[in-house]
Enzyme design. Sequence first.
Site, PDB file in Angstrom:
ATOM      1  N   PHE A   7       0.858  -1.192   0.000  1.00 35.31           N
ATOM      2  CA  PHE A   7       0.000   0.000   0.000  1.00 35.31           C
ATOM      3  C   PHE A   7       0.893   1.240   0.000  1.00 35.31           C
ATOM      4  O   PHE A   7       1.832   1.338   0.799  1.00 35.31           O
ATOM      5  CB  PHE A   7      -0.912   0.019   1.229  1.00 35.31           C
ATOM      6  CG  PHE A   7      -1.930   1.128   1.156  1.00 35.31           C
ATOM      7  CD1 PHE A   7      -3.149   0.942   0.517  1.00 35.31           C
ATOM      8  CD2 PHE A   7      -1.659   2.384   1.698  1.00 35.31           C
ATOM      9  CE1 PHE A   7      -4.078   1.968   0.421  1.00 35.31           C
ATOM     10  CE2 PHE A   7      -2.587   3.419   1.608  1.00 35.31           C
ATOM     11  CZ  PHE A   7      -3.798   3.209   0.965  1.00 35.31           C
ATOM     12  N   GLU A  79      -9.168   7.360   1.608  1.00 34.44           N
ATOM     13  CA  GLU A  79      -7.725   7.522   1.439  1.00 34.44           C
ATOM     14  C   GLU A  79      -7.336   8.912   1.957  1.00 34.44           C
ATOM     15  O   GLU A  79      -7.204   9.851   1.188  1.00 34.44           O
ATOM     16  CB  GLU A  79      -7.302   7.357  -0.023  1.00 34.44           C
ATOM     17  CG  GLU A  79      -6.980   5.933  -0.442  1.00 34.44           C
ATOM     18  CD  GLU A  79      -8.233   5.156  -0.862  1.00 34.44           C
ATOM     19  OE1 GLU A  79      -9.320   5.767  -0.916  1.00 34.44           O
ATOM     20  OE2 GLU A  79      -8.113   3.947  -1.133  1.00 34.44           O
ATOM     21  N   SER A  80      -7.253   9.046   3.275  1.00 35.42           N
ATOM     22  CA  SER A  80      -6.746  10.248   3.967  1.00 35.42           C
ATOM     23  C   SER A  80      -7.815  11.308   4.273  1.00 35.42           C
ATOM     24  O   SER A  80      -8.869  10.937   4.778  1.00 35.42           O
ATOM     25  CB  SER A  80      -5.496  10.797   3.287  1.00 35.42           C
ATOM     26  OG  SER A  80      -4.497   9.782   3.255  1.00 35.42           O
ATOM     27  N   CYS A  94      -3.889   9.238  -0.424  1.00 33.65           N
ATOM     28  CA  CYS A  94      -2.781   8.285  -0.541  1.00 33.65           C
ATOM     29  C   CYS A  94      -3.181   7.165  -1.504  1.00 33.65           C
ATOM     30  O   CYS A  94      -4.122   7.311  -2.278  1.00 33.65           O
ATOM     31  CB  CYS A  94      -2.466   7.734   0.837  1.00 33.65           C
ATOM     32  SG  CYS A  94      -3.901   6.935   1.589  1.00 33.65           S
ATOM     33  N   PHE A 232      -9.254   1.076  10.020  1.00 32.65           N
ATOM     34  CA  PHE A 232      -9.606   0.253   8.855  1.00 32.65           C
ATOM     35  C   PHE A 232      -9.445  -1.229   9.198  1.00 32.65           C
ATOM     36  O   PHE A 232      -8.727  -1.583  10.130  1.00 32.65           O
ATOM     37  CB  PHE A 232      -8.677   0.594   7.669  1.00 32.65           C
ATOM     38  CG  PHE A 232      -8.925   1.958   7.085  1.00 32.65           C
ATOM     39  CD1 PHE A 232      -9.723   2.124   5.965  1.00 32.65           C
ATOM     40  CD2 PHE A 232      -8.349   3.096   7.651  1.00 32.65           C
ATOM     41  CE1 PHE A 232      -9.947   3.387   5.423  1.00 32.65           C
ATOM     42  CE2 PHE A 232      -8.570   4.358   7.122  1.00 32.65           C
ATOM     43  CZ  PHE A 232      -9.370   4.498   6.000  1.00 32.65           C
ATOM     44  N   SER A 238      -6.817   6.526  10.298  1.00 29.12           N
ATOM     45  CA  SER A 238      -6.800   7.933   9.873  1.00 29.12           C
ATOM     46  C   SER A 238      -7.459   8.779  10.938  1.00 29.12           C
ATOM     47  O   SER A 238      -8.485   8.370  11.495  1.00 29.12           O
ATOM     48  CB  SER A 238      -7.576   8.108   8.566  1.00 29.12           C
ATOM     49  OG  SER A 238      -6.831   7.599   7.494  1.00 29.12           O
ATOM     50  N   HIS A 252      -2.120   9.812   9.630  1.00 27.84           N
ATOM     51  CA  HIS A 252      -2.524   8.642   8.831  1.00 27.84           C
ATOM     52  C   HIS A 252      -1.481   7.545   8.977  1.00 27.84           C
ATOM     53  O   HIS A 252      -0.284   7.817   8.899  1.00 27.84           O
ATOM     54  CB  HIS A 252      -2.684   9.039   7.360  1.00 27.84           C
ATOM     55  CG  HIS A 252      -3.746  10.071   7.175  1.00 27.84           C
ATOM     56  ND1 HIS A 252      -5.074   9.759   7.134  1.00 27.84           N
ATOM     57  CD2 HIS A 252      -3.672  11.424   7.099  1.00 27.84           C
ATOM     58  CE1 HIS A 252      -5.785  10.863   7.015  1.00 27.84           C
ATOM     59  NE2 HIS A 252      -4.952  11.889   6.991  1.00 27.84           N
ATOM     60  N   GLU A 256       1.380  -1.866   7.409  1.00 26.65           N
ATOM     61  CA  GLU A 256       1.965  -3.052   6.771  1.00 26.65           C
ATOM     62  C   GLU A 256       3.478  -3.064   6.990  1.00 26.65           C
ATOM     63  O   GLU A 256       4.167  -2.095   6.620  1.00 26.65           O
ATOM     64  CB  GLU A 256       1.682  -3.055   5.258  1.00 26.65           C
ATOM     65  CG  GLU A 256       0.263  -3.448   4.898  1.00 26.65           C
ATOM     66  CD  GLU A 256      -0.722  -2.281   4.832  1.00 26.65           C
ATOM     67  OE1 GLU A 256      -0.557  -1.320   5.602  1.00 26.65           O
ATOM     68  OE2 GLU A 256      -1.652  -2.332   4.013  1.00 26.65           O
TER      69      GLU A 256
HETATM   70  C1  LIG Z   1      -5.469   4.505   6.746  1.00 24.60           C
HETATM   71  S1  LIG Z   1      -5.080   4.727   5.156  1.00 24.60           S
HETATM   72  C2  LIG Z   1      -3.894   5.955   5.501  1.00 24.60           C
HETATM   73  C3  LIG Z   1      -2.863   6.153   4.517  1.00 24.60           C
HETATM   74  C4  LIG Z   1      -1.995   7.303   4.799  1.00 24.60           C
HETATM   75  N1  LIG Z   1      -1.757   8.074   3.691  1.00 24.60           N
HETATM   76  C5  LIG Z   1      -0.737   6.996   5.553  1.00 24.60           C
HETATM   77  O1  LIG Z   1      -0.143   7.912   6.006  1.00 24.60           O
HETATM   78  O2  LIG Z   1      -0.338   5.869   5.711  1.00 24.60           O
HETATM   79  C6  LIG Z   1      -4.102   3.407   4.631  1.00 24.60           C
HETATM   80  C7  LIG Z   1      -4.030   2.173   5.484  1.00 24.60           C
HETATM   81  O3  LIG Z   1      -5.328   1.634   5.651  1.00 24.60           O
HETATM   82  C8  LIG Z   1      -5.407   0.336   5.052  1.00 24.60           C
HETATM   83  N2  LIG Z   1      -6.740   0.162   4.472  1.00 24.60           N
HETATM   84  C9  LIG Z   1      -7.610  -0.831   4.779  1.00 24.60           C
HETATM   85  N3  LIG Z   1      -8.740  -0.678   4.072  1.00 24.60           N
HETATM   86  C10 LIG Z   1      -8.602   0.415   3.313  1.00 24.60           C
HETATM   87  C11 LIG Z   1      -9.431   1.076   2.366  1.00 24.60           C
HETATM   88  N4  LIG Z   1     -10.633   0.630   2.072  1.00 24.60           N
HETATM   89  N5  LIG Z   1      -8.940   2.179   1.756  1.00 24.60           N
HETATM   90  C12 LIG Z   1      -7.724   2.645   2.065  1.00 24.60           C
HETATM   91  N6  LIG Z   1      -6.901   2.072   2.955  1.00 24.60           N
HETATM   92  C13 LIG Z   1      -7.319   0.969   3.566  1.00 24.60           C
HETATM   93  C14 LIG Z   1      -4.251   0.271   4.067  1.00 24.60           C
HETATM   94  O4  LIG Z   1      -3.834  -1.070   3.834  1.00 24.60           O
HETATM   95  C15 LIG Z   1      -3.216   1.081   4.813  1.00 24.60           C
HETATM   96  O5  LIG Z   1      -2.588   0.339   5.798  1.00 24.60           O
END
Ligand SMILES: C[S@@+](CC[C@H](N)C(=O)[O-])C[C@H]1O[C@@H](n2cnc3c(N)ncnc32)[C@H](O)[C@@H]1O
Length: 346
Positions: A7, A79-80, A94, A232, A238, A252, A256
């Site tokens: 990711f 996504e953020s 993101c 998530f 977030s 955020h 992983e």
């Molecule tokens: C919470 S978002 C935040 C991203 C941010 N830009 C950062 O600083 O890392 C990304 C994280 O949430 C997880 N995630 C789980 N389900 C998601 C979804 N539906 N959309 C985006 N991220 C998701 C991703 O695998 C990742 O670990």
Amino acid sequence: MNEEGFFEGTEKLLEVWFSSSLSDGKSDEARYTEAGGRIAGPDLRRIDRSLWEDLLKLVHCEIISMKSDKDMDAYVLSESSMFVSKNRFILKTCGRTSLLHAVEPLLSLVQSECDMDRVDDLFYSRKKYTRPELQPAVHQNFNTEMNHLDSLFDNGAAYALGRMNADCWYLYTIDNIGVLQPDQTLEVLMQDLDPDVMDIFSVEHSHSADEAGRTSGVSQLMPDMIIDHFLFEPHGYSMNGILPNGQYITVHVTPEPHCSYVSFETNVAEESYRELITKVIKLFKPGKFLLTVFANKDSLAKNFYKELSRLNCFEAYHRCDHEYCQFKNYNLTFTSYLRPPALPPR
Ligand SMILES: C[S@@+](CC[C@H](N)C(=O)[O-])C[C@H]1O[C@@H](n2cnc3c(N)ncnc32)[C@H](O)[C@@H]1O
């Protein structure tokens, strides 16, 4: 996420300041009263949620939740985050989002819905991606992003700071006098995070966003915030924190292990961010991090760059690169820090 479980936590960050050449000279209060207590006059918060949702479809993300105070609407996105104030718009996305596809539609939306026809300032920035080849076409490299923005603005100025063959950071801005009210932004972009801290941001270890925020200490980073956060599944977190007078923090977390990444951003006005940065890095324990600090001439933080230039070390971290830029109205510093590997036992 792609099939290998990768990711891209690294965000694209857009901040745009608008104004209207059609100002009728009325005060905000007079307009508010005339409109029967609804927001009136040039104000981005007049834009309907359904129109923001349509705009975000172009970016490939959606609204998860929203909280407001009298100065700002703060949205947590899939996504953020997105922050909408009277004349300032911030969109941070993101993953594989296509943020730049929304810029031209944003300008049209703001003009048609809010009579705001001027862009006073604009900042588009991002760190170098870990996997640029997984990004949508316009975002695969900074040159194509720059060309896209150059097709919309005739006074664009593009920069790359840091090591081009390592973790550099890109900025596109416009060569304007810009924002005349005090303004500042701090970002701390962290990688290679402590696995025990990252575990907190998973449903396996935390029952809720509240629990993850409280256990990690994210919810206590600033006093008296209106907090909106989301955990998530199976992991990822977030958070938006609203503070008075259009101030915010946003955090955020991509936990992983092979691509861990955390971002912290705020526009809170402080003379020195040393204490806040220390709190953030003690909380997340990154292996390395980048700092960017923007401050304009009226900002409390306008001299923080001098203190940063003396910080060869930050806690246990050693400075790798440090660059300073002076624009018409803002100064900008970019600094990168690395925790030296522990020495093997003798
Ligand atoms: C919470 S978002 C935040 C991203 C941010 N830009 C950062 O600083 O890392 C990304 C994280 O949430 C997880 N995630 C789980 N389900 C998601 C979804 N539906 N959309 C985006 N991220 C998701 C991703 O695998 C990742 O670990």
